[in-house]
Design an enzyme around this catalytic site. Sequence first.
Site, PDB file in Angstrom:
ATOM      1  N   THR A 134       0.832  -1.212   0.000  1.00 48.24           N
ATOM      2  CA  THR A 134       0.000   0.000   0.000  1.00 48.24           C
ATOM      3  C   THR A 134       0.866   1.260   0.000  1.00 48.24           C
ATOM      4  O   THR A 134       1.991   1.256   0.512  1.00 48.24           O
ATOM      5  CB  THR A 134      -0.904  -0.009   1.252  1.00 48.24           C
ATOM      6  OG1 THR A 134      -1.474   1.281   1.430  1.00 48.24           O
ATOM      7  CG2 THR A 134      -0.130  -0.333   2.524  1.00 48.24           C
ATOM      8  N   ASP A 135       0.298   2.354  -0.502  1.00 51.39           N
ATOM      9  CA  ASP A 135       1.018   3.639  -0.461  1.00 51.39           C
ATOM     10  C   ASP A 135       1.210   4.137   0.968  1.00 51.39           C
ATOM     11  O   ASP A 135       2.053   5.001   1.227  1.00 51.39           O
ATOM     12  CB  ASP A 135       0.282   4.700  -1.297  1.00 51.39           C
ATOM     13  CG  ASP A 135      -1.157   4.974  -0.856  1.00 51.39           C
ATOM     14  OD1 ASP A 135      -1.633   4.324   0.089  1.00 51.39           O
ATOM     15  OD2 ASP A 135      -1.800   5.857  -1.468  1.00 51.39           O
ATOM     16  N   GLU A 136       0.428   3.570   1.914  1.00 52.91           N
ATOM     17  CA  GLU A 136       0.517   4.069   3.301  1.00 52.91           C
ATOM     18  C   GLU A 136       1.878   3.791   3.935  1.00 52.91           C
ATOM     19  O   GLU A 136       2.211   4.387   4.953  1.00 52.91           O
ATOM     20  CB  GLU A 136      -0.597   3.457   4.153  1.00 52.91           C
ATOM     21  CG  GLU A 136      -1.964   3.860   3.677  1.00 52.91           C
ATOM     22  CD  GLU A 136      -3.054   3.711   4.732  1.00 52.91           C
ATOM     23  OE1 GLU A 136      -2.740   3.516   5.910  1.00 52.91           O
ATOM     24  OE2 GLU A 136      -4.232   3.806   4.344  1.00 52.91           O
ATOM     25  N   TYR A 159      -1.468  -0.360  11.261  1.00 51.90           N
ATOM     26  CA  TYR A 159      -1.709  -1.049   9.981  1.00 51.90           C
ATOM     27  C   TYR A 159      -0.564  -0.808   9.004  1.00 51.90           C
ATOM     28  O   TYR A 159       0.036  -1.748   8.481  1.00 51.90           O
ATOM     29  CB  TYR A 159      -3.037  -0.570   9.354  1.00 51.90           C
ATOM     30  CG  TYR A 159      -3.134  -0.869   7.872  1.00 51.90           C
ATOM     31  CD1 TYR A 159      -3.278  -2.175   7.417  1.00 51.90           C
ATOM     32  CD2 TYR A 159      -3.047   0.156   6.918  1.00 51.90           C
ATOM     33  CE1 TYR A 159      -3.338  -2.457   6.054  1.00 51.90           C
ATOM     34  CE2 TYR A 159      -3.109  -0.121   5.558  1.00 51.90           C
ATOM     35  CZ  TYR A 159      -3.256  -1.426   5.133  1.00 51.90           C
ATOM     36  OH  TYR A 159      -3.295  -1.700   3.783  1.00 51.90           O
ATOM     37  N   LYS A 163       2.333  -3.339   7.356  1.00 52.89           N
ATOM     38  CA  LYS A 163       2.536  -3.544   5.917  1.00 52.89           C
ATOM     39  C   LYS A 163       3.981  -3.201   5.521  1.00 52.89           C
ATOM     40  O   LYS A 163       4.580  -3.882   4.689  1.00 52.89           O
ATOM     41  CB  LYS A 163       1.564  -2.686   5.104  1.00 52.89           C
ATOM     42  CG  LYS A 163       0.097  -3.061   5.226  1.00 52.89           C
ATOM     43  CD  LYS A 163      -0.254  -4.419   4.664  1.00 52.89           C
ATOM     44  CE  LYS A 163      -0.232  -4.488   3.164  1.00 52.89           C
ATOM     45  NZ  LYS A 163      -0.703  -5.815   2.654  1.00 52.89           N
TER      46      LYS A 163
HETATM   47  P1  NAD Z   1     -10.101  -6.748   2.875  1.00 50.11           P
HETATM   48  O1  NAD Z   1     -10.023  -6.476   4.338  1.00 50.11           O
HETATM   49  O2  NAD Z   1     -11.338  -6.419   2.134  1.00 50.11           O
HETATM   50  O3  NAD Z   1      -9.820  -8.308   2.628  1.00 50.11           O
HETATM   51  C1  NAD Z   1      -8.814  -9.016   3.310  1.00 50.11           C
HETATM   52  C2  NAD Z   1      -9.047 -10.503   3.081  1.00 50.11           C
HETATM   53  O4  NAD Z   1      -7.984 -11.222   3.727  1.00 50.11           O
HETATM   54  C3  NAD Z   1     -10.351 -11.023   3.688  1.00 50.11           C
HETATM   55  O5  NAD Z   1     -11.005 -11.872   2.767  1.00 50.11           O
HETATM   56  C4  NAD Z   1      -9.905 -11.804   4.907  1.00 50.11           C
HETATM   57  O6  NAD Z   1     -10.768 -12.883   5.244  1.00 50.11           O
HETATM   58  C5  NAD Z   1      -8.532 -12.301   4.473  1.00 50.11           C
HETATM   59  N1  NAD Z   1      -7.644 -12.581   5.606  1.00 50.11           N
HETATM   60  C6  NAD Z   1      -7.417 -11.788   6.694  1.00 50.11           C
HETATM   61  N2  NAD Z   1      -6.536 -12.394   7.524  1.00 50.11           N
HETATM   62  C7  NAD Z   1      -6.183 -13.570   6.933  1.00 50.11           C
HETATM   63  C8  NAD Z   1      -5.292 -14.616   7.281  1.00 50.11           C
HETATM   64  N3  NAD Z   1      -4.607 -14.590   8.445  1.00 50.11           N
HETATM   65  N4  NAD Z   1      -5.156 -15.650   6.448  1.00 50.11           N
HETATM   66  C9  NAD Z   1      -5.867 -15.713   5.282  1.00 50.11           C
HETATM   67  N5  NAD Z   1      -6.734 -14.762   4.915  1.00 50.11           N
HETATM   68  C10 NAD Z   1      -6.887 -13.689   5.711  1.00 50.11           C
HETATM   69  O7  NAD Z   1      -8.845  -6.034   2.256  1.00 50.11           O
HETATM   70  P2  NAD Z   1      -8.669  -5.332   0.830  1.00 50.11           P
HETATM   71  O8  NAD Z   1      -9.097  -3.937   0.929  1.00 50.11           O
HETATM   72  O9  NAD Z   1      -9.219  -6.220  -0.212  1.00 50.11           O
HETATM   73  O10 NAD Z   1      -7.064  -5.322   0.719  1.00 50.11           O
HETATM   74  C11 NAD Z   1      -6.370  -6.424   0.175  1.00 50.11           C
HETATM   75  C12 NAD Z   1      -4.884  -6.149   0.213  1.00 50.11           C
HETATM   76  O11 NAD Z   1      -4.610  -4.975  -0.528  1.00 50.11           O
HETATM   77  C13 NAD Z   1      -4.346  -5.890   1.617  1.00 50.11           C
HETATM   78  O12 NAD Z   1      -3.095  -6.500   1.713  1.00 50.11           O
HETATM   79  C14 NAD Z   1      -4.233  -4.380   1.701  1.00 50.11           C
HETATM   80  O13 NAD Z   1      -3.194  -4.023   2.567  1.00 50.11           O
HETATM   81  C15 NAD Z   1      -3.894  -4.028   0.262  1.00 50.11           C
HETATM   82  N6  NAD Z   1      -4.322  -2.699  -0.207  1.00 50.11           N
HETATM   83  C16 NAD Z   1      -5.606  -2.274  -0.039  1.00 50.11           C
HETATM   84  C17 NAD Z   1      -5.997  -1.044  -0.561  1.00 50.11           C
HETATM   85  C18 NAD Z   1      -7.419  -0.543  -0.416  1.00 50.11           C
HETATM   86  O14 NAD Z   1      -7.689   0.608  -0.758  1.00 50.11           O
HETATM   87  N7  NAD Z   1      -8.361  -1.341   0.066  1.00 50.11           N
HETATM   88  C19 NAD Z   1      -5.072  -0.249  -1.240  1.00 50.11           C
HETATM   89  C20 NAD Z   1      -3.752  -0.714  -1.389  1.00 50.11           C
HETATM   90  C21 NAD Z   1      -3.410  -1.950  -0.884  1.00 50.11           C
HETATM   91  O1  DAU Z   2      -4.078   4.101   0.769  1.00 53.76           O
HETATM   92  C1  DAU Z   2      -4.353   2.735   0.716  1.00 53.76           C
HETATM   93  C2  DAU Z   2      -5.133   2.322   1.935  1.00 53.76           C
HETATM   94  O2  DAU Z   2      -6.444   2.845   1.788  1.00 53.76           O
HETATM   95  C3  DAU Z   2      -5.172   0.811   2.142  1.00 53.76           C
HETATM   96  O3  DAU Z   2      -3.870   0.360   2.383  1.00 53.76           O
HETATM   97  C4  DAU Z   2      -6.089   0.454   3.318  1.00 53.76           C
HETATM   98  O4  DAU Z   2      -6.190  -0.960   3.432  1.00 53.76           O
HETATM   99  C5  DAU Z   2      -7.455   1.042   3.059  1.00 53.76           C
HETATM  100  O5  DAU Z   2      -8.314   0.777   4.159  1.00 53.76           O
HETATM  101  C6  DAU Z   2      -7.356   2.547   2.812  1.00 53.76           C
HETATM  102  O6  DAU Z   2      -6.978   3.244   4.025  1.00 53.76           O
HETATM  103  P1  DAU Z   2      -7.631   4.656   4.467  1.00 53.76           P
HETATM  104  O7  DAU Z   2      -7.474   4.819   5.911  1.00 53.76           O
HETATM  105  O8  DAU Z   2      -7.174   5.730   3.564  1.00 53.76           O
HETATM  106  O9  DAU Z   2      -9.166   4.326   4.075  1.00 53.76           O
HETATM  107  P2  DAU Z   2     -10.551   4.610   4.844  1.00 53.76           P
HETATM  108  O10 DAU Z   2     -11.649   4.263   3.885  1.00 53.76           O
HETATM  109  O11 DAU Z   2     -10.593   3.988   6.189  1.00 53.76           O
HETATM  110  O12 DAU Z   2     -10.520   6.194   5.039  1.00 53.76           O
HETATM  111  C7  DAU Z   2     -10.369   7.070   3.931  1.00 53.76           C
HETATM  112  C8  DAU Z   2     -10.310   8.487   4.488  1.00 53.76           C
HETATM  113  O13 DAU Z   2     -11.600   8.831   5.024  1.00 53.76           O
HETATM  114  C9  DAU Z   2      -9.332   8.661   5.640  1.00 53.76           C
HETATM  115  O14 DAU Z   2      -8.718   9.934   5.547  1.00 53.76           O
HETATM  116  C10 DAU Z   2     -10.200   8.595   6.885  1.00 53.76           C
HETATM  117  C11 DAU Z   2     -11.523   9.176   6.408  1.00 53.76           C
HETATM  118  N1  DAU Z   2     -12.740   8.624   7.061  1.00 53.76           N
HETATM  119  C12 DAU Z   2     -12.900   7.276   7.079  1.00 53.76           C
HETATM  120  C13 DAU Z   2     -14.008   6.715   7.671  1.00 53.76           C
HETATM  121  C14 DAU Z   2     -14.180   5.209   7.714  1.00 53.76           C
HETATM  122  C15 DAU Z   2     -13.705   9.471   7.588  1.00 53.76           C
HETATM  123  O15 DAU Z   2     -13.556  10.718   7.550  1.00 53.76           O
HETATM  124  N2  DAU Z   2     -14.808   8.925   8.165  1.00 53.76           N
HETATM  125  C16 DAU Z   2     -15.002   7.579   8.240  1.00 53.76           C
HETATM  126  O16 DAU Z   2     -16.035   7.134   8.812  1.00 53.76           O
END
Ligand code: NAD
Ligand code: DAU
Length: 351
Positions: A134-136, A159, A163
Site C-alpha cells: 500500500t502507499d501508506e 496497519y 505492511k
Molecule cells: P479486505 O479487508 O477487504 O480483505 C482481506 C481478506 O484477507 C479477507 O477476505 C480476509 O478474510 C482475508 N484474511 C485476513 N486475515 C487472513 C489470514 N490470516 N489468512 C488468510 N486470509 C486472511 O482487504 P482489501 O481492501 O481487499 O485489501 C487487500 C490487500 O490490498 C491488503 O493487503 C491491503 O493491505 C492491500 N491494499 C488495499 C488497498 C485498499 O484501498 N483497500 C489499497 C492498497 C493496498
Molecule cells: O491508501 C491505501 C489504503 O487505503 C489501504 O492500504 C487500506 O487498506 C485502506 O483501508 C485505505 O486506508 P484509508 O485509511 O485511507 O481508508 P478509509 O476508507 O478507512 O478512510 C479514507 C479516508 O476517510 C481517511 O482519511 C479517513 C476518512 N474517514 C474514514 C471513515 C471510515 C472518515 O472521515 N470517516 C469515516 O467514517
Amino acid sequence: MKTYLVTGGAGFIGSNFIHYMLKKYSDIKIINYDKLTYAGNLENLKSISKNPNYIFIQGDICNRKKLQQLFQKYDIDYVINFAAESHVDRSIRDPEVFVKTNVLGTVALLDTAKNAWIVQNGFKQGKKYLQVSTDEVYGSLGSEGYFTEKTPLDSHSPYSSSKASADLMVKAYFDTYKMPVNITRCSNNYGPYQFLEKLIPLVINNCLNKMHIPVYGDGLNIRDWLYVEDHCKAIDMVIHSGPCGEVYNIGGHNERTNIQIVKTIISYIHDNVDSSVGERLIKYVEDRKGHDRRYGIDPTKIKDKLGWYPETKFEDGIVKTIKWYLGNKDWMNNVTSGDYKKYYEKMYKDK
Ligand code: NAD
Ligand code: DAU
C-alpha cells in the site's frame, strides 16, 4: 496451465482480482486461500464458485502446515498475497492481529513458497511471489510532491507499519535468497465488494439509511482514489512482466479531499435516488489518531516500464460504484446483519 495461489481472495480487492483474471484467461487455475475473517465474504465469488478453474480453501496464512500441504498438492506458479487485516481504525484499537497476519503471516507464506520453489542453483523457472502492499507505507505528504518507489518508508499507523514490515521481509527474501518477488504499492481503491467500514461504501450505506456521515477532523485529508479493476490490471501486468525484485507504485492521480468524496456521493443519491438525502447528514467528528494528511502516488515507473494506465476516470468509477451498491442491497444487508453493526456502534458511539 498456470496455477495462482491468491490469498485473501474473499476480500474486496482479492475477489475483484479473481473475477478479473477468470474473465481474462481461460487457461489458468486459481486457488483462493482465505481465513474468512469478518472481511472475507464468499458471496463476492458466488458467480464463479462453480467455475472448474477455481478452488476455494479456507485457511490462515499463519498456518504453515496447511500452506505446505497446499504447495505439495498443487504445482503453484504464482502467489499473490492480498491476505491482510486492512482497516486503519481497527489497527489503532487492536494492533496485535495486524502484526500476526500482516507480518508473521507474510513470512510464513514467503517461507513456504521459498521452500517449495528452491532448487540447487536458485529457483524453479517461472515462479513468482507478489506482495500486495500500500502507499501508506510511505507515510504522509504535505501539499506538494508524490510518493515514488524511492521515497523512504515512514509508516505511522499500526496497519501501515505492519505492511511496511512485511515489505521489508519480502525485500529480504529477494536480497538474501534471490527469491523471485515483486511488491506493488497502490493508493486507495474503490469499487464493488468493498467492506462497509471503508469511507466510500460507508457513506453510500449511511445515505441510504439516512444515518449521520462521520467525517474525521476537518474533512480535508486527501486520498488518491483508483478504481479497483485498474489495480487488478496492474497486478496482472507486474506478475507477467515485472523483473524480479522490483517495486511498483500504482495510482491514477485522482486526489480528492474526504469532504469532496462525501459530497459527491450525497449529491448523486440526492439527484438519482432520494431527494431527502442531503448534506445535513454530514457530521464532523473527532479526528483519527495519527491521521495521515495526504497520499499521492507517482505511477511513472509502472506506466513507462510496463505500459500500465488507469482505464476508469473517477467521475465514471464513482457512479458505477454507487450503482453497484444500489443494485446489491442484499449483499449490503448481509454485511450489516453480521458483526458490522456491533463494530459500527462501538467505533462511532463516542464520536
Ligand atoms: P479486505 O479487508 O477487504 O480483505 C482481506 C481478506 O484477507 C479477507 O477476505 C480476509 O478474510 C482475508 N484474511 C485476513 N486475515 C487472513 C489470514 N490470516 N489468512 C488468510 N486470509 C486472511 O482487504 P482489501 O481492501 O481487499 O485489501 C487487500 C490487500 O490490498 C491488503 O493487503 C491491503 O493491505 C492491500 N491494499 C488495499 C488497498 C485498499 O484501498 N483497500 C489499497 C492498497 C493496498
Ligand atoms: O491508501 C491505501 C489504503 O487505503 C489501504 O492500504 C487500506 O487498506 C485502506 O483501508 C485505505 O486506508 P484509508 O485509511 O485511507 O481508508 P478509509 O476508507 O478507512 O478512510 C479514507 C479516508 O476517510 C481517511 O482519511 C479517513 C476518512 N474517514 C474514514 C471513515 C471510515 C472518515 O472521515 N470517516 C469515516 O467514517
